[in-house]
Design a protein around this motif. Structure first.
Motif, short mmCIF file in Angstrom:
data_model
loop_
_atom_site.label_atom_id
_atom_site.label_comp_id
_atom_site.label_asym_id
_atom_site.label_seq_id
_atom_site.Cartn_x
_atom_site.Cartn_y
_atom_site.Cartn_z
N LYS A 34 0.84 -1.20 0.00
CA LYS A 34 0.00 0.00 0.00
C LYS A 34 0.88 1.25 0.00
O LYS A 34 2.10 1.17 0.06
N LYS A 36 1.42 3.55 2.25
CA LYS A 36 2.23 3.68 3.46
C LYS A 36 3.50 2.85 3.36
O LYS A 36 4.60 3.32 3.63
N GLY A 37 3.36 1.60 2.94
CA GLY A 37 4.51 0.73 2.79
C GLY A 37 5.45 1.21 1.70
O GLY A 37 6.67 1.17 1.87
N LEU A 39 5.88 4.32 0.70
CA LEU A 39 6.60 5.48 1.22
C LEU A 39 7.75 5.06 2.12
O LEU A 39 8.86 5.60 2.04
N GLU A 40 7.50 4.10 2.99
CA GLU A 40 8.54 3.62 3.91
C GLU A 40 9.69 2.97 3.15
O GLU A 40 10.85 3.19 3.46
N VAL A 70 -0.21 10.34 5.87
CA VAL A 70 0.11 8.95 6.15
C VAL A 70 0.96 8.89 7.42
O VAL A 70 2.05 9.47 7.46
N ALA A 71 0.45 8.23 8.43
CA ALA A 71 1.15 8.16 9.72
C ALA A 71 2.41 7.31 9.60
O ALA A 71 2.47 6.34 8.85
N VAL A 72 3.43 7.69 10.36
CA VAL A 72 4.68 6.94 10.43
C VAL A 72 4.73 6.28 11.80
O VAL A 72 4.62 6.97 12.82
N ASP A 73 4.89 4.97 11.83
CA ASP A 73 4.95 4.24 13.10
C ASP A 73 6.30 4.45 13.77
O ASP A 73 7.34 4.22 13.17
N THR A 82 13.44 9.10 7.96
CA THR A 82 12.20 9.71 8.46
C THR A 82 12.03 11.09 7.85
O THR A 82 10.91 11.49 7.47
N ASN A 85 10.78 10.68 4.31
CA ASN A 85 9.36 10.35 4.33
C ASN A 85 8.53 11.62 4.53
O ASN A 85 7.57 11.86 3.81
N GLN A 89 5.97 13.32 1.76
CA GLN A 89 4.56 13.54 2.09
C GLN A 89 4.20 15.02 1.96
O GLN A 89 3.11 15.36 1.52
#
Length: 129
Positions: A34, A36-37, A39-40, A70-73, A82, A85, A89
């Motif tokens: 997805k 989020k993945g 982007l990471e 999109v939240a970053v864990d 980071t 990312n 975004q």
């Protein structure tokens, strides 16, 4: 002795991408990845290792990520990946960045565009894990 290049090596060579990044893509990208993945994974590319992290930017990166779509864990605000990312975004959200962060964002977006070309190859099955 006969040497023949592997698909990953040829792709990395053609797009001027490090072997660590092409391995990361090959091992991490799946048809179900997805946004989020993605982007990471892109932000984790070793091509961004030389992007500077200036004193005091951790606070700005933290604020940027608090407003990111999109939240970053468990973000490490002192980690360059980071920051990448957050910059990507911000670009996708059409946030205006000025000064050094604006320059860094332009570099990150340009590099990410190259990396996303490789992502499409990996998605097409030419990037075996």
């Amino acid at each position: 002795m006969d040497l023949t290049p592997l698909n990953l090596g040829m792709i990395a060579s053609y797009y001027y991408i490090t072997y660590t990044t092409i391995e990361l893509f090959a091992n991490s990208l799946t048809p179900k990845t997805k946004v989020k993945g993605l982007l990471e994974i892109v932000a984790a590319a070793s091509e961004f290792d030389t992007l500077p992290l200036r004193p005091g930017e951790e606070n700005v990166i933290e604020r940027m990520l608090k407003h990111a779509p999109v939240a970053v864990d468990k973000p490490k605000y002192s980690d360059i990946h980071t920051k990448v990312n957050a910059l990507l975004q911000a670009h996708f959200s059409r946030d205006r960045l000025s000064g050094d962060l604006g320059n860094d964002a332009r570099i990150a977006v340009k590099e990410a565009a190259r990396l996303l070309q490789v992502r499409s190859l990996c998605r097409a099955g030419d990037c075996p894990g």
